[in-house]
Design a protein around this motif. Structure first.
Motif, mmCIF file in Angstrom:
data_model
loop_
_atom_site.group_PDB
_atom_site.id
_atom_site.type_symbol
_atom_site.label_atom_id
_atom_site.label_comp_id
_atom_site.label_asym_id
_atom_site.label_seq_id
_atom_site.Cartn_x
_atom_site.Cartn_y
_atom_site.Cartn_z
ATOM 1 N N VAL A 78 0.837 -1.099 -0.025
ATOM 2 C CA VAL A 78 0.093 0.010 -0.114
ATOM 3 C C VAL A 78 0.761 1.382 0.159
ATOM 4 N N ASN A 79 0.792 2.159 -0.994
ATOM 5 C CA ASN A 79 1.422 3.304 -1.112
ATOM 6 C C ASN A 79 0.720 4.356 -0.255
ATOM 7 N N TYR A 80 1.670 5.078 0.881
ATOM 8 C CA TYR A 80 1.138 5.913 1.705
ATOM 9 C C TYR A 80 0.355 6.945 0.950
ATOM 10 N N ARG A 81 0.893 7.237 -0.244
ATOM 11 C CA ARG A 81 0.060 8.340 -0.922
ATOM 12 C C ARG A 81 -1.355 8.169 -1.143
ATOM 13 N N PHE A 94 6.751 8.649 9.060
ATOM 14 C CA PHE A 94 6.939 8.382 7.620
ATOM 15 C C PHE A 94 8.376 7.874 7.332
ATOM 16 N N THR A 95 8.457 6.718 6.681
ATOM 17 C CA THR A 95 9.979 6.238 6.480
ATOM 18 C C THR A 95 10.241 6.097 4.939
ATOM 19 N N GLY A 96 9.333 6.960 4.149
ATOM 20 C CA GLY A 96 9.583 6.898 2.853
ATOM 21 C C GLY A 96 10.223 8.166 2.567
ATOM 22 N N PRO A 97 10.767 8.472 1.220
ATOM 23 C CA PRO A 97 11.615 9.658 0.704
ATOM 24 C C PRO A 97 10.462 11.023 1.304
ATOM 25 N N ASP A 99 10.930 13.793 -0.398
ATOM 26 C CA ASP A 99 10.558 14.579 -1.291
ATOM 27 C C ASP A 99 9.151 13.995 -1.713
ATOM 28 N N GLU A 100 9.044 12.712 -1.776
ATOM 29 C CA GLU A 100 7.905 12.040 -2.291
ATOM 30 C C GLU A 100 6.567 12.499 -1.458
ATOM 31 N N TYR A 101 6.959 12.696 -0.021
ATOM 32 C CA TYR A 101 5.907 12.820 0.819
ATOM 33 C C TYR A 101 5.096 14.339 0.515
ATOM 34 N N TYR A 171 17.662 3.375 -2.528
ATOM 35 C CA TYR A 171 18.574 2.597 -1.499
ATOM 36 C C TYR A 171 19.331 3.759 -0.779
ATOM 37 N N TYR A 172 20.035 4.666 -1.798
ATOM 38 C CA TYR A 172 21.296 5.315 -1.339
ATOM 39 C C TYR A 172 20.897 6.799 -1.312
ATOM 40 N N PRO A 173 20.817 7.709 -0.644
ATOM 41 C CA PRO A 173 20.852 9.152 -0.984
ATOM 42 C C PRO A 173 22.134 9.592 -1.475
ATOM 43 N N VAL A 199 11.391 9.391 9.551
ATOM 44 C CA VAL A 199 12.406 8.519 10.258
ATOM 45 C C VAL A 199 13.033 7.605 9.288
ATOM 46 N N GLY A 200 14.185 7.694 9.548
ATOM 47 C CA GLY A 200 14.988 6.505 8.702
ATOM 48 C C GLY A 200 15.798 7.356 7.431
ATOM 49 N N ARG A 201 16.371 6.304 6.995
ATOM 50 C CA ARG A 201 17.551 6.603 5.618
ATOM 51 C C ARG A 201 16.660 7.643 4.605
ATOM 52 N N LEU A 202 15.765 7.132 4.166
ATOM 53 C CA LEU A 202 15.110 7.674 3.184
ATOM 54 C C LEU A 202 14.358 9.117 3.370
ATOM 55 N N TYR A 207 22.738 8.680 4.751
ATOM 56 C CA TYR A 207 23.358 7.385 4.610
ATOM 57 C C TYR A 207 23.472 6.489 6.144
ATOM 58 N N TYR A 208 22.397 6.182 6.563
ATOM 59 C CA TYR A 208 22.359 5.604 7.750
ATOM 60 C C TYR A 208 22.519 3.947 7.722
ATOM 61 N N ASN A 209 23.072 3.462 8.678
ATOM 62 C CA ASN A 209 23.299 1.940 8.964
ATOM 63 C C ASN A 209 22.066 1.610 9.690
ATOM 64 N N MET A 210 21.811 0.373 9.956
ATOM 65 C CA MET A 210 20.672 0.034 10.583
ATOM 66 C C MET A 210 20.719 0.375 12.215
ATOM 67 N N ASP A 211 21.916 0.195 12.710
ATOM 68 C CA ASP A 211 22.160 0.861 14.151
ATOM 69 C C ASP A 211 21.661 2.171 14.172
HETATM 70 C C1 LIG Z 1 22.770 -3.269 -0.386
HETATM 71 C C2 LIG Z 1 22.616 -2.849 1.029
HETATM 72 C C3 LIG Z 1 23.492 -3.435 1.959
HETATM 73 C C4 LIG Z 1 23.409 -2.700 3.355
HETATM 74 N N1 LIG Z 1 24.139 -3.529 4.372
HETATM 75 C C5 LIG Z 1 24.002 -3.036 5.789
HETATM 76 C C6 LIG Z 1 24.878 -3.537 6.401
HETATM 77 O O1 LIG Z 1 25.560 -4.528 6.319
HETATM 78 N N2 LIG Z 1 24.680 -3.042 7.778
HETATM 79 C C7 LIG Z 1 23.743 -1.967 7.961
HETATM 80 O O2 LIG Z 1 23.721 -1.397 9.218
HETATM 81 N N3 LIG Z 1 23.003 -1.328 7.240
HETATM 82 C C8 LIG Z 1 23.331 -1.879 5.903
HETATM 83 N N4 LIG Z 1 22.508 -1.140 5.044
HETATM 84 C C9 LIG Z 1 21.678 -0.195 5.232
HETATM 85 C C10 LIG Z 1 20.066 -0.533 5.917
HETATM 86 O O3 LIG Z 1 19.459 -1.435 5.008
HETATM 87 C C11 LIG Z 1 19.325 0.628 6.211
HETATM 88 O O4 LIG Z 1 20.188 1.249 7.167
HETATM 89 C C12 LIG Z 1 18.024 0.426 6.558
HETATM 90 O O5 LIG Z 1 17.361 -0.642 6.012
HETATM 91 C C13 LIG Z 1 17.308 1.726 6.968
HETATM 92 O O6 LIG Z 1 16.075 1.481 7.306
HETATM 93 P P1 LIG Z 1 14.917 2.319 7.047
HETATM 94 O O7 LIG Z 1 13.711 1.871 7.755
HETATM 95 O O8 LIG Z 1 15.404 3.797 7.249
HETATM 96 O O9 LIG Z 1 14.604 2.246 5.727
HETATM 97 P P2 LIG Z 1 14.148 1.101 4.650
HETATM 98 O O10 LIG Z 1 14.830 -0.138 5.159
HETATM 99 O O11 LIG Z 1 14.511 1.497 3.273
HETATM 100 O O12 LIG Z 1 12.596 0.924 4.749
HETATM 101 C C14 LIG Z 1 11.760 1.965 4.422
HETATM 102 C C15 LIG Z 1 10.500 1.559 4.063
HETATM 103 O O13 LIG Z 1 9.457 2.379 3.665
HETATM 104 C C16 LIG Z 1 8.633 1.977 2.564
HETATM 105 N N5 LIG Z 1 8.257 3.023 1.847
HETATM 106 C C17 LIG Z 1 9.128 3.855 1.211
HETATM 107 N N6 LIG Z 1 8.037 4.732 0.547
HETATM 108 C C18 LIG Z 1 6.681 4.256 1.045
HETATM 109 C C19 LIG Z 1 5.568 4.965 0.830
HETATM 110 N N7 LIG Z 1 5.238 5.990 -0.072
HETATM 111 N N8 LIG Z 1 4.318 4.161 1.090
HETATM 112 C C20 LIG Z 1 4.597 2.958 1.688
HETATM 113 N N9 LIG Z 1 5.629 2.584 2.121
HETATM 114 C C21 LIG Z 1 6.876 3.250 1.856
HETATM 115 C C22 LIG Z 1 9.553 0.951 1.675
HETATM 116 O O14 LIG Z 1 9.151 0.412 0.991
HETATM 117 C C23 LIG Z 1 10.684 0.440 2.959
HETATM 118 O O15 LIG Z 1 10.186 -0.956 3.184
HETATM 119 C C24 LIG Z 1 22.514 -1.701 3.641
HETATM 120 C C25 LIG Z 1 21.620 -1.202 2.497
HETATM 121 C C26 LIG Z 1 21.743 -1.464 1.470
HETATM 122 C C27 LIG Z 1 21.054 -1.150 0.487
#
Ligand SMILES: Cc1cc2nc3c(=O)[nH]c(=O)nc-3n(C[C@H](O)[C@H](O)[C@H](O)COP(=O)(O)OP(=O)(O)OC[C@H]3O[C@@H](n4cnc5c(N)ncnc54)[C@H](O)[C@@H]3O)c2cc1C
Length: 230
Positions: A78-81, A94-97, A99-101, A171-173, A199-202, A207-211
């Motif tokens: 389901v797209n948030y839009r 909101f964890t999407g991009p 600019d899209e929001y 994936y990557y800003p 919240v989140g990378r997008l 360029y956030y890592n998981m932690d």
């Molecule tokens: C190839 C690769 C390797 C990586 N390796 C590592 C690693 O080894 N260690 C590490 O710590 N990190 C790693 N990362 C980074 C890690 O994936 C991110 O830090 C993490 O996924 C970010 O979490 P997030 O919730 O911010 O974003 P995301 O995981 O990107 O989640 C965002 C979610 O929002 C959803 N979304 C976006 N827009 C909309 C919308 N309009 N409507 C509904 N849903 C929407 C997306 O579908 C997605 O599910 C890697 C990333 C990549 C691309």
């Protein structure tokens, strides 16, 4: 270059960076190359954290257990839009991009994407390390072999080749002065948008890592709880 000299830069960083980001390294923010650890010891892991592990039963299991709660409903695909109006006025994370929001009001923020080509081979081990990078001679940037990460025992092996691309799931800003200027405009607007937490990378265009994402999520949660009346 100041950290490793020209020779290693040319052999390892230059073409890899061009391939990964689609632009010359000189056009990227220095923080991108700054993320890559340089070590002068025998630790061959990518990250330098003291504690490093993958979840015992994998990430899918970890997240299914966390989301398995009566107060949580999951709606995939389901797209948030498309549901924005239905839930407007409610507290939103909101964890999407960003600019899209905001409907690309200040123009699109560029993101880099990847195409993963998955292969299974009838051999026990494909390569000598979990991840091998190909800075120069191939169109892909790296090959990951998952059983070396999970410790899975099998007669066969699965690998993924990563091909950087401009189109596809963001994936990557791309940190550059131009993109930082666009993001600042969105950020100001976001700060003035009440009840929506980005919240989140997008959404943070970082360029956030998981932690780091988890830390940001926890700190946002604490902020929301503090704002709660009573
Ligand atoms: C190839 C690769 C390797 C990586 N390796 C590592 C690693 O080894 N260690 C590490 O710590 N990190 C790693 N990362 C980074 C890690 O994936 C991110 O830090 C993490 O996924 C970010 O979490 P997030 O919730 O911010 O974003 P995301 O995981 O990107 O989640 C965002 C979610 O929002 C959803 N979304 C976006 N827009 C909309 C919308 N309009 N409507 C509904 N849903 C929407 C997306 O579908 C997605 O599910 C890697 C990333 C990549 C691309």
């Amino acid at each position: 270059v100041s950290r490793i000299g020209w020779e290693l830069y040319e052999k390892i960083f230059k073409n890899y960076t061009r391939k990964q980001w689609g632009i010359d390294p000189s056009k990227l923010d220095a923080s991108v190359a700054g993320r890559i650890p340089l070590r002068f010891n025998t630790d061959d892991r990518y990250f330098s954290d003291t504690f490093q592990a993958v979840p015992k039963h994998g990430f899918s299991h970890l997240f299914s257990r966390m989301l398995d709660h009566k107060n949580i409903t999951i709606r995939l695909g389901v797209n948030y839009r498309d549901i924005k109006n239905k839930y407007s006025g409610l507290k939103t994370i909101f964890t999407g991009p960003m600019d899209e929001y905001f409907n690309y009001k200040f123009g699109p923020l560029p993101y880099r994407s990847l195409s993963f080509i998955h292969e299974t081979h009838d051999i026990k081990q494909y390569q000598t390390a979990a991840v091998i990078n190909y800075p120069n001679e191939k169109a892909y940037t790296r090959i990951a072999e998952f059983k070396s990460i999970t410790g899975q025992l099998s007669e066969r092996t699965s690998i993924a080749l990563e091909y950087p691309q401009a189109q596809g799931e963001p994936y990557y800003p791309i940190p550059q002065p131009e993109t930082a200027a666009i993001f600042r405009q969105y950020k100001e607007l976001a700060d003035r948008t009440s009840a929506v937490y980005f919240v989140g990378r997008l959404a943070a265009y970082r360029y956030y890592n998981m932690d780091q994402v988890v830390a940001q999520a926890l700190s946002t949660f604490n902020k929301i709880v503090r704002q709660r009346p009573g």
